[in-house]
Motif scaffolding. Structure first.
Motif: not given
Length: 160
Positions: A47-53
């Motif tokens: 699963k990918i998580i973006k830094l801003q999230n």
């Protein structure tokens, strides 16, 4: 402000207070359209998580938008919650096209620039112009009225 080294020689910036949230992890640079973002993978499923999230943790149905359009500028003053539709309104111009501005294109048959904006899924014609900059300013005025704070303006002085 803290800089986070990413892959491909890129760096993301965050506020000092967010260091404990994100520094324990390895982040990489990922290009989406014309913008780079800092991301990381979680677990075996990838699963990918973006830094801003990771910083703002949006609730379901919302995402995080970069005010300045720079996906690597993750300081809280540059981030805001929005819907995906709002986020789409803040995108930059596609690289193809006959004008250097979003919402403006050259019409060969009329030998003029056309200005238009998309509102609720429909194109709204704003006029024909001999001057590309004037067509762009008309787009900006319409964007402020129709899109509000998520409008990606061509001429910042129009908002003033």
């Amino acid at each position: 402000m803290i800089e986070i080294a990413l892959t491909q020689g890129f760096k993301a910036v965050i506020d000092g207070q967010d260091g404990p949230l994100v520094l324990p992890f390895k982040w990489y640079a990922h290009k989406s359209n014309k913008t780079f973002y800092a991301e990381r993978r979680i677990g075996h499923a990838g699963k990918i998580i973006k830094l801003q999230n990771a910083i703002l943790r949006p609730r379901p149905g919302f995402t995080v938008d970069h005010l300045d359009g720079d996906g690597l500028n993750n300081r809280r003053s540059n981030l805001r919650f929005c819907t995906q539709a709002d986020n789409n309104r803040n995108r930059s111009k596609f690289s193809s096209g006959t004008s250097r501005f979003i919402g403006v294109n050259w019409n060969n048959a009329r030998q003029k620039f056309q200005s238009r904006i998309r509102v609720n899924g429909k194109d709204v014609h704003l006029g024909w112009f001999l001057d590309e900059d004037l067509a762009a300013r008309h787009y900006d005025f319409a964007a402020i009225q129709c899109v509000g704070p998520f409008a990606r303006l061509i001429s910042p002085e129009v908002a003033a």
